[in-house]
Design a protein around this motif. Sequence first.
Motif, mmCIF file in Angstrom:
data_model
loop_
_atom_site.group_PDB
_atom_site.id
_atom_site.type_symbol
_atom_site.label_atom_id
_atom_site.label_comp_id
_atom_site.label_asym_id
_atom_site.label_seq_id
_atom_site.Cartn_x
_atom_site.Cartn_y
_atom_site.Cartn_z
ATOM 1 N N HIS A 171 0.857 -1.213 -0.200
ATOM 2 C CA HIS A 171 -0.013 0.017 0.081
ATOM 3 C C HIS A 171 0.933 1.311 0.117
ATOM 4 C CE1 HIS A 171 -3.476 2.501 0.517
ATOM 5 N NE2 HIS A 171 -3.060 2.709 1.815
ATOM 6 N N GLU A 217 1.939 5.094 -0.355
ATOM 7 C CA GLU A 217 1.224 6.224 -0.083
ATOM 8 C C GLU A 217 2.207 7.263 0.526
ATOM 9 O OE1 GLU A 217 -1.672 7.886 0.475
ATOM 10 O OE2 GLU A 217 -3.252 6.338 0.530
ATOM 11 N N ARG A 244 -6.458 4.431 13.135
ATOM 12 C CA ARG A 244 -4.895 4.733 12.699
ATOM 13 C C ARG A 244 -4.640 6.058 11.879
ATOM 14 N NH1 ARG A 244 -4.168 4.092 7.161
ATOM 15 N NH2 ARG A 244 -5.127 2.446 6.253
ATOM 16 N N ASN A 276 -3.570 8.153 8.913
ATOM 17 C CA ASN A 276 -3.734 8.192 7.517
ATOM 18 C C ASN A 276 -2.774 9.532 6.882
ATOM 19 O OD1 ASN A 276 -4.332 6.839 5.358
ATOM 20 N ND2 ASN A 276 -6.048 8.052 4.768
ATOM 21 N N ARG A 293 -13.396 1.592 8.823
ATOM 22 C CA ARG A 293 -13.803 2.864 8.047
ATOM 23 C C ARG A 293 -15.570 3.026 8.619
ATOM 24 N NH1 ARG A 293 -10.490 -0.184 5.272
ATOM 25 N NH2 ARG A 293 -9.459 0.474 3.424
ATOM 26 N N ASN A 345 -8.145 12.191 4.595
ATOM 27 C CA ASN A 345 -7.086 12.011 3.440
ATOM 28 C C ASN A 345 -6.401 12.987 3.155
ATOM 29 O OD1 ASN A 345 -5.959 10.117 1.439
ATOM 30 N ND2 ASN A 345 -7.723 9.031 1.592
ATOM 31 N N ASP A 349 -8.285 10.340 -2.896
ATOM 32 C CA ASP A 349 -7.221 10.056 -1.964
ATOM 33 C C ASP A 349 -6.107 10.996 -1.680
ATOM 34 O OD1 ASP A 349 -5.253 8.180 -0.462
ATOM 35 O OD2 ASP A 349 -5.984 6.373 -1.525
ATOM 36 N N GLU A 383 -3.881 -2.992 -2.216
ATOM 37 C CA GLU A 383 -4.626 -3.137 -0.695
ATOM 38 C C GLU A 383 -5.929 -3.885 -1.050
ATOM 39 O OE1 GLU A 383 -5.950 0.493 1.124
ATOM 40 O OE2 GLU A 383 -6.015 -0.418 3.085
HETATM 41 O O1 LIG Z 1 -5.856 6.706 2.321
HETATM 42 C C1 LIG Z 1 -6.419 5.690 2.279
HETATM 43 O O2 LIG Z 1 -7.410 5.663 1.450
HETATM 44 C C2 LIG Z 1 -8.017 4.358 0.960
HETATM 45 C C3 LIG Z 1 -9.440 4.831 0.846
HETATM 46 S S1 LIG Z 1 -10.204 4.077 -0.611
HETATM 47 O O3 LIG Z 1 -9.834 2.778 -0.657
HETATM 48 O O4 LIG Z 1 -9.915 5.040 -1.736
HETATM 49 O O5 LIG Z 1 -11.590 4.223 -0.416
HETATM 50 C C4 LIG Z 1 -7.878 3.365 1.935
HETATM 51 O O6 LIG Z 1 -8.390 2.000 1.479
HETATM 52 C C5 LIG Z 1 -6.535 3.386 2.487
HETATM 53 O O7 LIG Z 1 -6.422 2.437 3.583
HETATM 54 C C6 LIG Z 1 -5.984 4.605 3.157
HETATM 55 O O8 LIG Z 1 -4.574 4.707 3.594
#
Ligand SMILES: O=C1O[C@H](CS(=O)(=O)O)[C@@H](O)[C@H](O)[C@H]1O
Length: 289
Positions: free
Chosen positions: A23, A25, A106, A108, A127, A154, A200, A260
């Motif tokens: 994942h 990011e 957690r 983000n 979520r 986000n 995101d 993910e």
């Molecule tokens: O930032 C994140 O966003 C995604 C959200 S989504 O899948 O685009 O709905 C989330 O799955 C992820 O864990 C998170 O880090």
Amino acid sequence: MASGGADVEVGDLEQVTDALCYHGEGPVWSPTWGGLRWVDMLAGDVLTLRADGSVDRMHVGDVAAFLRPRTRGGWVVATERGLSLADDADGIPEPWFDLWDDPSVRMNDGAVDFVGRLWAGTMGYDRVPGTATLYRVDAHGSVEVVVPDATISNGIDLSPDGRLAYYDDTPTGRTDVFDVVDGELVGRRPFVAHGSGHPDGLTVDSAGNVWVALNGAGRVRCHSPAGEVLAEVELPVRLATACTFGGDDLRDLYVTTSRENLDDPEPEAGALFRVRVSVPGLPVRAFAG
Ligand SMILES: O=C1O[C@H](CS(=O)(=O)O)[C@@H](O)[C@H](O)[C@H]1O
């Protein structure tokens, strides 16, 4: 494939790394660490792209959510429920403090404002609507709630003059905009309703355009300050997660990707991508703490 509008041109997409991340990011370009760093969020790892194209991986905790340089040198990283600090670029960060106890929530995405305060967003592992928060942390570790009752806090970033803040609470399907008044976020309103994908990570360029990674739609879309679509970068994977500007002229747009929860990830899912664009980004803002 990439395409550009009249005012923003984008070049050909380049795959920079193998699919290294589960994942990926949080990409950040900083002279502090000599280029690009990003996270493999749920592995708790921070990755550094070296000049020769190799990638170093450092484990910092159960989660590595986002990171920024510090004004005094070193860097800060958001872990599962707290913040850790390193005093030099390649030092392993030491825990500073936790912001909450609840193990179902957690960290983000996050960012830093123009006076060096950190914005730290959260999400529930499940979520659950309303369980996420956007916090603001000052240099001394004082914490305030800036946005309560979000679901997946986000991407967040500021306009070049610091007067607007763009923000994604992913399940809304929108990017919203706030006025920034005396450091507070006020007057929240929709900026763009995204027809496809989940908003995101996002970043604002030096012209005030807002680049939003659309998770699930495999693209990054560039919106003018008025909200119109100026350009789009199409990825070969569905889960485009975040973007930032890098390179010596800040005209390389780096895009992270993820696999993910996918049963059928594309071979490139989890790779880092890069595309040249005509408008430079803004230099990273460092955390004052
Ligand atoms: O930032 C994140 O966003 C995604 C959200 S989504 O899948 O685009 O709905 C989330 O799955 C992820 O864990 C998170 O880090």
